[in-house]
Design a protein around this motif. Sequence first.
Motif, short mmCIF file in Angstrom:
data_model
loop_
_atom_site.label_atom_id
_atom_site.label_comp_id
_atom_site.label_asym_id
_atom_site.label_seq_id
_atom_site.Cartn_x
_atom_site.Cartn_y
_atom_site.Cartn_z
N TRP A 69 115.84 -65.05 -35.03
CA TRP A 69 115.26 -64.06 -33.93
C TRP A 69 115.86 -63.38 -32.89
CZ3 TRP A 69 111.68 -60.65 -32.42
CH2 TRP A 69 111.38 -60.65 -31.24
N ARG A 70 116.87 -64.39 -32.43
CA ARG A 70 117.70 -63.91 -31.25
C ARG A 70 118.83 -62.97 -31.76
NH1 ARG A 70 114.52 -64.62 -27.21
NH2 ARG A 70 113.47 -67.15 -27.33
N ILE A 71 119.28 -63.05 -32.86
CA ILE A 71 120.28 -62.40 -33.55
C ILE A 71 119.79 -61.04 -33.77
CG2 ILE A 71 121.57 -61.99 -35.33
CD1 ILE A 71 122.19 -65.11 -35.51
N GLY A 72 118.47 -60.99 -34.33
CA GLY A 72 117.60 -59.85 -34.78
C GLY A 72 117.49 -58.92 -33.57
N GLN A 73 116.91 -59.64 -32.48
CA GLN A 73 116.66 -59.05 -31.01
C GLN A 73 117.88 -58.17 -30.66
OE1 GLN A 73 115.14 -62.11 -28.81
NE2 GLN A 73 113.50 -60.74 -28.17
N GLU A 74 119.16 -58.75 -30.71
CA GLU A 74 120.27 -58.19 -30.26
C GLU A 74 120.83 -57.26 -31.04
OE1 GLU A 74 123.22 -57.67 -27.57
OE2 GLU A 74 121.75 -59.35 -27.24
N SER B 211 110.40 -69.32 -45.66
CA SER B 211 109.77 -70.59 -45.00
C SER B 211 110.84 -71.30 -44.48
CB SER B 211 108.87 -71.52 -45.60
OG SER B 211 108.54 -72.75 -45.04
N LEU B 212 111.29 -71.19 -43.28
CA LEU B 212 112.27 -71.87 -42.48
C LEU B 212 112.31 -72.75 -41.51
CD1 LEU B 212 113.91 -68.12 -42.05
CD2 LEU B 212 114.43 -69.55 -43.69
N PRO B 213 113.39 -73.48 -41.22
CA PRO B 213 113.25 -74.41 -40.20
C PRO B 213 113.40 -73.72 -38.74
CG PRO B 213 115.09 -74.99 -41.72
CD PRO B 213 114.39 -73.79 -42.19
N GLY B 214 112.40 -74.21 -37.83
CA GLY B 214 112.32 -73.66 -36.62
C GLY B 214 113.58 -73.12 -35.93
N ILE B 215 114.62 -74.10 -35.99
CA ILE B 215 115.94 -73.56 -35.56
C ILE B 215 116.64 -72.69 -35.89
CG2 ILE B 215 117.15 -75.37 -36.67
CD1 ILE B 215 118.88 -75.69 -34.16
N THR C 44 112.55 -74.21 -26.19
CA THR C 44 111.43 -73.36 -26.70
C THR C 44 110.16 -73.21 -25.91
OG1 THR C 44 112.39 -73.22 -28.92
CG2 THR C 44 110.35 -72.39 -28.67
N ALA C 45 109.63 -74.64 -25.72
CA ALA C 45 108.22 -75.24 -25.03
C ALA C 45 108.56 -74.64 -23.69
CB ALA C 45 107.99 -76.29 -24.99
N GLU C 46 109.67 -74.62 -22.90
CA GLU C 46 109.76 -74.29 -21.43
C GLU C 46 109.81 -72.59 -21.48
OE1 GLU C 46 110.39 -74.32 -17.71
OE2 GLU C 46 109.52 -75.64 -18.79
N ARG C 47 110.50 -71.99 -22.42
CA ARG C 47 110.51 -70.53 -22.42
C ARG C 47 109.27 -70.15 -22.65
NH1 ARG C 47 115.75 -70.64 -25.88
NH2 ARG C 47 114.25 -70.70 -27.68
N ASN C 48 108.31 -70.45 -23.47
CA ASN C 48 106.89 -70.21 -23.78
C ASN C 48 106.28 -70.33 -22.49
OD1 ASN C 48 107.41 -69.84 -26.49
ND2 ASN C 48 106.55 -71.55 -27.14
N ARG C 49 106.25 -71.43 -21.81
CA ARG C 49 105.69 -71.51 -20.44
C ARG C 49 106.05 -70.51 -19.58
NH1 ARG C 49 106.35 -72.75 -15.81
NH2 ARG C 49 108.65 -73.00 -15.92
N LEU C 50 107.53 -70.32 -19.41
CA LEU C 50 107.79 -69.21 -18.69
C LEU C 50 107.35 -68.06 -18.92
CD1 LEU C 50 109.58 -68.33 -15.92
CD2 LEU C 50 111.74 -68.55 -17.62
N ARG D 30 125.77 -67.77 -32.29
CA ARG D 30 124.51 -68.48 -32.78
C ARG D 30 124.72 -68.81 -34.38
NH1 ARG D 30 120.25 -68.10 -29.21
NH2 ARG D 30 120.23 -66.67 -27.70
N THR D 31 125.38 -68.13 -34.99
CA THR D 31 125.19 -68.09 -36.35
C THR D 31 126.23 -69.38 -36.64
OG1 THR D 31 125.06 -65.61 -36.78
CG2 THR D 31 126.01 -67.17 -38.60
N GLU D 32 127.63 -69.46 -36.27
CA GLU D 32 128.35 -70.50 -36.43
C GLU D 32 127.93 -71.90 -35.76
OE1 GLU D 32 132.16 -68.94 -35.04
OE2 GLU D 32 132.49 -67.77 -36.78
N PHE D 33 127.06 -71.92 -34.89
CA PHE D 33 126.35 -73.11 -34.31
C PHE D 33 125.70 -73.81 -35.50
CE2 PHE D 33 122.78 -75.39 -32.41
CZ PHE D 33 123.59 -76.16 -31.65
N LEU D 34 124.99 -72.93 -36.34
CA LEU D 34 124.14 -73.58 -37.48
C LEU D 34 125.15 -73.65 -38.82
CD1 LEU D 34 120.72 -71.65 -36.93
CD2 LEU D 34 121.52 -74.02 -36.30
#
Length: 373
Positions: free
Chosen positions: A286-291, A276-280, A181-187, A347-351
């Motif tokens: 967010w990614r699922i909602g975007q798609e 109030s959710l865990p970051g992961i 996440t930090a690397e994506r933010n930097r990019l 992504r959903t099943e990974f969690l």
Amino acid sequence: MSSENRHSEIWILKEIAELLNEGTEMKGLLSEVLAKLLHVTGLETGWIFLMERDGSYELAAMENLPPALSHSNCAPMCKGDCWCIDRYNNGRLYKAINIIECKRIEDALFEKRADTNNLTHHATVPLRAGEEKFGILNVGAPHKTHFSHEELALLESIAFQIGTAIKRIKLTEREQENALTAERNRLARDLHDSVNQLLFSLSLTAKGGVALTREQETKETFAYIQDLAQEALSEMRALIWQLRPRGLENGIISALINYGEMLDLEVKTKVTGVVSLPGIVEEAMWRIGQEALANCKKHSQQSKVDLMITVEKNQVKMVISDNGCGFHCDESLKDIPTLGLKSMKDRTEFLNGQFNLKSSEKQGTSIEICIPV
């Protein structure tokens, strides 16, 4: 305990510890350590369940299961309840148990299924690190119906080692997610500060060229350059959103509303419970909602989308739906029609969550995810 037995026990713990210390991939490590445990203790059969907070479980490792339990890709081990899982879920399994008659084997005998290899009982040990619990270790051998106090103490020590290793791997995975996440933010910052500004300058320059020149052909060239620059700016802004969602610091709801606005979608929200959710989990939503919103924009032929988020007990549910043209889909999800939908499901099943898709022609589309938190 004799000095010889004590030396043997220390050697076994050392062997297991060395193996656990080297592992970085969860299921591969559990399979290796289970095989090593059975080898050094002289036991024959074992399996490990990883448990979730909602009581669900996964068969994460198994070694030398009898045919009665291993047939049909270990189907008897992957569904239904048993006494060790019930004890774990109701909080009564907090140390090594001597001994549990195996309900799964009893069921196999009652139903006259395949051979049990004379396995009837197993010891059950919780996998934990401190107050955190992760699963269950079960071990047994043909005709063995009793474990001594020394054997149970050894199994408990090994279970503590396994639990500590599981916690270490989970923490490492979390750190890797944070680093990503930090690397994506930097990019995203780099793209915004460099490429995005250059494209904006190019667009202004082309606009100025249109105003300054009198030749029609040159005007058309500058206008074409301006259109390309504007299109590239839009693509770049969407990419920056993908990398670093502006507004996610204010929560998933704000981020998805803002993203919808960028797509010219009106997002109507309904929220139940405290979000109030865990970051992961928030990142995955967010990614699922975007798609899902991007699909609405491209395919639904509608400009309004409903977003519902519900937080209750130990799970969060998000539903994104539209009343658009829809499409024919197999609700069993055996054949997911697009890569984007497959990405959402993965992504959903990974969690350890559940992904549901409902759509039919002229009846709209609904995407629902439930993720444990």
